[in-house]
Write a protein that holds these residues in place. Structure first.
Motif, PDB file in Angstrom:
ATOM      1  N   ARG A   1     -48.768  27.481 -27.130  1.00  0.00           N
ATOM      2  CA  ARG A   1     -47.729  27.065 -26.175  1.00  0.00           C
ATOM      3  C   ARG A   1     -47.012  25.809 -26.662  1.00  0.00           C
ATOM      4  O   ARG A   1     -45.798  25.670 -26.504  1.00  0.00           O
ATOM      5  CB  ARG A   1     -48.349  26.817 -24.795  1.00  0.00           C
ATOM      6  CG  ARG A   1     -48.731  28.080 -24.041  1.00  0.00           C
ATOM      7  CD  ARG A   1     -48.991  27.788 -22.572  1.00  0.00           C
ATOM      8  NE  ARG A   1     -50.101  26.870 -22.379  1.00  0.00           N
ATOM      9  CZ  ARG A   1     -51.370  27.252 -22.215  1.00  0.00           C
ATOM     10  NH1 ARG A   1     -51.676  28.549 -22.230  1.00  0.00           N
ATOM     11  NH2 ARG A   1     -52.325  26.364 -22.039  1.00  0.00           N
ATOM     12  N   LEU A   2     -47.769  24.879 -27.256  1.00  0.00           N
ATOM     13  CA  LEU A   2     -47.190  23.605 -27.680  1.00  0.00           C
ATOM     14  C   LEU A   2     -46.475  23.701 -29.025  1.00  0.00           C
ATOM     15  O   LEU A   2     -45.439  23.060 -29.232  1.00  0.00           O
ATOM     16  CB  LEU A   2     -48.298  22.545 -27.770  1.00  0.00           C
ATOM     17  CG  LEU A   2     -48.922  22.097 -26.444  1.00  0.00           C
ATOM     18  CD1 LEU A   2     -50.153  21.237 -26.703  1.00  0.00           C
ATOM     19  CD2 LEU A   2     -47.899  21.323 -25.615  1.00  0.00           C
ATOM     20  N   ALA A   3     -47.039  24.461 -29.954  1.00  0.00           N
ATOM     21  CA  ALA A   3     -46.471  24.544 -31.312  1.00  0.00           C
ATOM     22  C   ALA A   3     -46.647  25.967 -31.821  1.00  0.00           C
ATOM     23  O   ALA A   3     -47.526  26.237 -32.645  1.00  0.00           O
ATOM     24  CB  ALA A   3     -47.159  23.539 -32.231  1.00  0.00           C
ATOM     25  N   PRO A   4     -45.834  26.903 -31.339  1.00  0.00           N
ATOM     26  CA  PRO A   4     -46.067  28.324 -31.627  1.00  0.00           C
ATOM     27  C   PRO A   4     -45.973  28.708 -33.098  1.00  0.00           C
ATOM     28  O   PRO A   4     -46.551  29.721 -33.498  1.00  0.00           O
ATOM     29  CB  PRO A   4     -44.979  29.027 -30.802  1.00  0.00           C
ATOM     30  CG  PRO A   4     -43.955  27.991 -30.525  1.00  0.00           C
ATOM     31  CD  PRO A   4     -44.685  26.694 -30.448  1.00  0.00           C
ATOM     32  N   ASP A   5     -45.267  27.931 -33.917  1.00  0.00           N
ATOM     33  CA  ASP A   5     -45.051  28.339 -35.306  1.00  0.00           C
ATOM     34  C   ASP A   5     -45.680  27.398 -36.333  1.00  0.00           C
ATOM     35  O   ASP A   5     -45.524  27.617 -37.535  1.00  0.00           O
ATOM     36  CB  ASP A   5     -43.548  28.445 -35.591  1.00  0.00           C
ATOM     37  CG  ASP A   5     -42.874  29.475 -34.701  1.00  0.00           C
ATOM     38  OD1 ASP A   5     -43.463  30.554 -34.517  1.00  0.00           O
ATOM     39  OD2 ASP A   5     -41.774  29.183 -34.184  1.00  0.00           O
ATOM     40  N   ARG A   6     -46.373  26.375 -35.877  1.00  0.00           N
ATOM     41  CA  ARG A   6     -46.864  25.376 -36.833  1.00  0.00           C
ATOM     42  C   ARG A   6     -48.063  25.886 -37.631  1.00  0.00           C
ATOM     43  O   ARG A   6     -48.201  25.581 -38.820  1.00  0.00           O
ATOM     44  CB  ARG A   6     -47.230  24.089 -36.098  1.00  0.00           C
ATOM     45  CG  ARG A   6     -47.710  22.999 -37.043  1.00  0.00           C
ATOM     46  CD  ARG A   6     -47.816  21.662 -36.368  1.00  0.00           C
ATOM     47  NE  ARG A   6     -48.423  20.665 -37.247  1.00  0.00           N
ATOM     48  CZ  ARG A   6     -48.687  19.412 -36.895  1.00  0.00           C
ATOM     49  NH1 ARG A   6     -48.360  18.999 -35.671  1.00  0.00           N
ATOM     50  NH2 ARG A   6     -49.260  18.582 -37.741  1.00  0.00           N
ATOM     51  N   PHE A   7     -48.947  26.657 -36.991  1.00  0.00           N
ATOM     52  CA  PHE A   7     -50.152  27.146 -37.659  1.00  0.00           C
ATOM     53  C   PHE A   7     -50.124  28.677 -37.645  1.00  0.00           C
ATOM     54  O   PHE A   7     -50.514  29.299 -36.654  1.00  0.00           O
ATOM     55  CB  PHE A   7     -51.411  26.620 -36.965  1.00  0.00           C
ATOM     56  CG  PHE A   7     -51.521  25.122 -36.992  1.00  0.00           C
ATOM     57  CD1 PHE A   7     -52.051  24.472 -38.095  1.00  0.00           C
ATOM     58  CD2 PHE A   7     -51.062  24.366 -35.924  1.00  0.00           C
ATOM     59  CE1 PHE A   7     -52.141  23.090 -38.126  1.00  0.00           C
ATOM     60  CE2 PHE A   7     -51.147  22.984 -35.945  1.00  0.00           C
ATOM     61  CZ  PHE A   7     -51.684  22.336 -37.052  1.00  0.00           C
TER      62      PHE A   7
ATOM     63  N   GLU B   1     -45.654  40.712 -37.244  1.00  0.00           N
ATOM     64  CA  GLU B   1     -44.196  40.675 -37.095  1.00  0.00           C
ATOM     65  C   GLU B   1     -43.622  39.340 -37.551  1.00  0.00           C
ATOM     66  O   GLU B   1     -42.516  39.282 -38.110  1.00  0.00           O
ATOM     67  CB  GLU B   1     -43.819  40.930 -35.638  1.00  0.00           C
ATOM     68  CG  GLU B   1     -42.322  41.022 -35.394  1.00  0.00           C
ATOM     69  CD  GLU B   1     -41.991  41.321 -33.948  1.00  0.00           C
ATOM     70  OE1 GLU B   1     -40.799  41.225 -33.586  1.00  0.00           O
ATOM     71  OE2 GLU B   1     -42.920  41.646 -33.177  1.00  0.00           O
ATOM     72  N   ALA B   2     -44.367  38.246 -37.347  1.00  0.00           N
ATOM     73  CA  ALA B   2     -43.880  36.925 -37.751  1.00  0.00           C
ATOM     74  C   ALA B   2     -43.770  36.807 -39.266  1.00  0.00           C
ATOM     75  O   ALA B   2     -43.023  35.955 -39.772  1.00  0.00           O
ATOM     76  CB  ALA B   2     -44.798  35.838 -37.200  1.00  0.00           C
ATOM     77  N   GLY B   3     -44.513  37.641 -40.003  1.00  0.00           N
ATOM     78  CA  GLY B   3     -44.420  37.643 -41.461  1.00  0.00           C
ATOM     79  C   GLY B   3     -44.942  36.391 -42.113  1.00  0.00           C
ATOM     80  O   GLY B   3     -44.541  36.051 -43.230  1.00  0.00           O
ATOM     81  N   GLN B   4     -45.852  35.686 -41.437  1.00  0.00           N
ATOM     82  CA  GLN B   4     -46.402  34.447 -41.984  1.00  0.00           C
ATOM     83  C   GLN B   4     -47.858  34.650 -42.390  1.00  0.00           C
ATOM     84  O   GLN B   4     -48.489  35.640 -42.033  1.00  0.00           O
ATOM     85  CB  GLN B   4     -46.304  33.326 -40.942  1.00  0.00           C
ATOM     86  CG  GLN B   4     -44.875  32.973 -40.553  1.00  0.00           C
ATOM     87  CD  GLN B   4     -44.839  31.917 -39.465  1.00  0.00           C
ATOM     88  OE1 GLN B   4     -45.581  31.972 -38.495  1.00  0.00           O
ATOM     89  NE2 GLN B   4     -43.956  30.942 -39.634  1.00  0.00           N
ATOM     90  N   GLY B   5     -48.366  33.698 -43.153  1.00  0.00           N
ATOM     91  CA  GLY B   5     -49.788  33.701 -43.459  1.00  0.00           C
ATOM     92  C   GLY B   5     -50.189  34.456 -44.706  1.00  0.00           C
ATOM     93  O   GLY B   5     -51.351  34.435 -45.089  1.00  0.00           O
ATOM     94  N   GLY B   6     -49.282  35.166 -45.347  1.00  0.00           N
ATOM     95  CA  GLY B   6     -49.629  35.861 -46.580  1.00  0.00           C
ATOM     96  C   GLY B   6     -49.982  37.317 -46.350  1.00  0.00           C
ATOM     97  O   GLY B   6     -50.447  37.717 -45.279  1.00  0.00           O
ATOM     98  N   ALA B   7     -49.771  38.129 -47.394  1.00  0.00           N
ATOM     99  CA  ALA B   7     -49.976  39.576 -47.295  1.00  0.00           C
ATOM    100  C   ALA B   7     -51.431  39.926 -47.001  1.00  0.00           C
ATOM    101  O   ALA B   7     -51.715  40.880 -46.269  1.00  0.00           O
ATOM    102  CB  ALA B   7     -49.520  40.250 -48.590  1.00  0.00           C
ATOM    103  N   ARG B   8     -52.362  39.162 -47.574  1.00  0.00           N
ATOM    104  CA  ARG B   8     -53.784  39.464 -47.355  1.00  0.00           C
ATOM    105  C   ARG B   8     -54.143  39.362 -45.880  1.00  0.00           C
ATOM    106  O   ARG B   8     -54.857  40.210 -45.336  1.00  0.00           O
ATOM    107  CB  ARG B   8     -54.644  38.507 -48.176  1.00  0.00           C
ATOM    108  CG  ARG B   8     -56.144  38.729 -48.008  1.00  0.00           C
ATOM    109  CD  ARG B   8     -56.907  37.905 -49.028  1.00  0.00           C
ATOM    110  NE  ARG B   8     -56.797  36.485 -48.768  1.00  0.00           N
ATOM    111  CZ  ARG B   8     -57.680  35.791 -48.028  1.00  0.00           C
ATOM    112  NH1 ARG B   8     -58.704  36.414 -47.466  1.00  0.00           N
ATOM    113  NH2 ARG B   8     -57.543  34.495 -47.854  1.00  0.00           N
ATOM    114  N   TRP B   9     -53.641  38.322 -45.225  1.00  0.00           N
ATOM    115  CA  TRP B   9     -53.944  38.142 -43.805  1.00  0.00           C
ATOM    116  C   TRP B   9     -53.265  39.207 -42.953  1.00  0.00           C
ATOM    117  O   TRP B   9     -53.835  39.681 -41.966  1.00  0.00           O
ATOM    118  CB  TRP B   9     -53.512  36.752 -43.351  1.00  0.00           C
ATOM    119  CG  TRP B   9     -54.270  35.640 -44.005  1.00  0.00           C
ATOM    120  CD1 TRP B   9     -53.796  34.734 -44.910  1.00  0.00           C
ATOM    121  CD2 TRP B   9     -55.656  35.324 -43.826  1.00  0.00           C
ATOM    122  NE1 TRP B   9     -54.786  33.868 -45.303  1.00  0.00           N
ATOM    123  CE2 TRP B   9     -55.944  34.209 -44.646  1.00  0.00           C
ATOM    124  CE3 TRP B   9     -56.677  35.870 -43.055  1.00  0.00           C
ATOM    125  CZ2 TRP B   9     -57.203  33.629 -44.713  1.00  0.00           C
ATOM    126  CZ3 TRP B   9     -57.943  35.294 -43.115  1.00  0.00           C
ATOM    127  CH2 TRP B   9     -58.193  34.194 -43.935  1.00  0.00           C
TER     128      TRP B   9
END
Length: 473
Positions: free
Chosen positions: A83-89, A118-126
């Motif tokens: 809620r506070l930082a949806p895209d930081r981590f 859907e966000a496409g973050q974190g790398g393909a392995r994740w």
């Protein structure tokens, strides 16, 4: 001037308040590096009292809560962070999905995994892992909709269980042997002192009591007891760093006077290997090839990854070659093997994604076939950790270790920990017969009572040469 002085004093006060928060955070970071999740959890809590909206602190606290299996507080912490930082981590959504999955909140878990993909973050392995977990949740929903109603499960009760870990049940006659890390290691040089696992028994439903101290390893974990006549197989583990441990499989024998050896002996290679963990022994007899086997879990090289299952054939007074059980192992962890002699079935636990959540119990016929491991579904398995499965010879009574809902908490406020012993009773359909054991008798025949030389076995105890080289002793 007064305003300037007031501002200066206020800034000094705020700085003095911020300094302890940084100190708590630093202490939490050090505990986290040492894998001391409970200490880290406490330190980050203190820092969050002063900085409740700090995203980095929330991320760190969510991670240690997840590692220490405080699932509900972990969910609340990740939810607040998002809620506070949806895209930081980027991994926060993935880990919150994993927590939801463990709590059996499968639809919410699927939503979180799909949002992470859907966000496409974190790398393909994740992202690949998230896709596997989506399918795992859908499979878990299908399994949960079709429980095996012939099994009825109940908590083992406070006569056996505590807020600490109880695990590795082994039923012999009316005596239940198991392990628990409730024992405080008073000679520990670490502060606070850590806990050690000890061997316990409970007879006829009475309150559990520890086995005699002479049968426990000094200043080390003693666990996973497998009684086999005049021989005891078990695991000895020592701390190597923080809460990290390294284990060996041990054996102890009883002489003709009924006296147990004063010290256990570590099994030689290829069972124990220097620098690697070897643990969770189980004995089995292949009635087709007339071969006795020692099964165990190990993190040695040559496996599929993580903790793997291995087997060593026992030929009279010698050990055969260690074999990785390729049909069962995955890049995840496999452990707690148990061989059911009457049905020639190897049971084990794994935290692979193809599970209802956490560790699940699986089984496979021995020798392994081409169909792969089978999942027995609920109530043997749940969305929580389920492992250390033990099945009676007639197949109507079982025990396992689980931290499912209804288990006792080590910390009620944080809902931390731990595995308890759970009993299952199976009501056979009318006309169905109990399992019958093929000859010859199983190597895991009921053992003599460890606490007393008086036998409780219903069949003759197995002889030592059937299991191990006599030269070891």
């Amino acid at each position: 001037m007064r305003l300037l002085i007031l501002s200066f004093l206020l800034s000094c006060a705020l700085a003095s308040m911020a300094q302890p928060a940084r100190a708590w955070e630093k202490a939490g970071d050090e505990a986290m590096r040492a894998a001391d999740w409970y200490a880290a959890q406490y330190y980050y809590e203190q820092a969050l009292l002063q900085k409740p909206d700090d995203p980095l602190l929330l991320w760190k606290q969510g991670e240690v809560l997840r590692q220490s299996q405080a699932w509900e507080p972990a969910a609340h912490t990740y939810e607040r962070l998002l809620r506070l930082a949806p895209d930081r981590f980027p991994l926060a959504r993935l880990h919150l999905g994993e927590v939801y999955r463990t709590l059996g909140r499968y639809e919410e878990a699927i939503h979180m995994f799909e949002a992470f993909i859907e966000a496409g973050q974190g790398g393909a392995r994740w992202r690949d892992q998230a896709r596997r977990l989506v399918e795992s949740c859908r499979q878990a929903q299908r399994l949960a909709a079709r429980p095996d109603t012939s099994w009825h499960i109940r908590h083992g009760g406070r006569a056996l269980n505590t807020g600490w870990n109880e695990f590795a049940p082994f039923l012999s006659g009316d005596t239940l042997f198991f392990s628990s890390n409730r024992y405080l290691w008073r000679n520990d040089t670490a502060r606070p002192p850590r806990h050690l696992s000890r061997l316990y028994l409970a007879t006829g439903g009475a309150r559990a009591r520890p086995l005699p101290s002479r049968l426990q390893e000094k200043d080390a974990h003693t666990a996973h007891l497998v009684p086999a006549g005049d021989t005891l197989f078990y695991t000895r583990c020592r701390f190597v760093q923080g809460e990290c441990i390294r284990c060996q499989i041990m054996v102890r024998t009883r002489d003709g006077r009924g006296q147990w050896a004063r010290q256990g002996q570590a099994l030689p290679p290829p069972v124990n290997l220097e620098g690697y963990t070897t643990t969770q022994p189980a004995l089995g007899y292949d009635s087709t090839t007339h071969t006795r086997w020692l099964f165990f879990a190990s993190d040695r090289p040559g496996g599929a990854g993580g903790l793997d299952l291995w087997a060593v054939p026992l030929f009279g007074d010698s050990l055969g070659e260690a074999r990785q059980l390729e049909a069962l192992n995955t890049p995840w962890d496999e452990g707690t093997p148990f061989f059911h002699q009457p049905t020639q079935t190897l049971w084990f636990a794994s935290n692979r994604p193809e599970a209802m959540g956490g560790w699940d119990v699986f089984y496979m016929p021995w020798p392994p076939d081409s169909l792969g491991p089978r999942h027995p579904g609920p109530p043997i398995n749940s969305s929580f950790d389920d492992l250390c499965f033990f099945l009676s010879e007639n197949g109507t009574r079982a025990w396992l270790a689980s931290n499912r809902s209804g288990s006792l908490y080590l910390d009620r406020e944080r809902k931390n920990c731990c595995n308890d012993l759970w009993e299952l009773r199976r009501h056979l359909p009318k006309g169905e017969k109990e399992a019958e054991a093929p000859a010859p008798p199983v190597t895991t025949a009921p053992a003599d009572s460890v606490a007393s030389p008086a036998p409780v076995a219903t069949s003759p105890p197995a002889a030592l040469p059937d299991f191990l080289p006599l030269a070891l002793y």
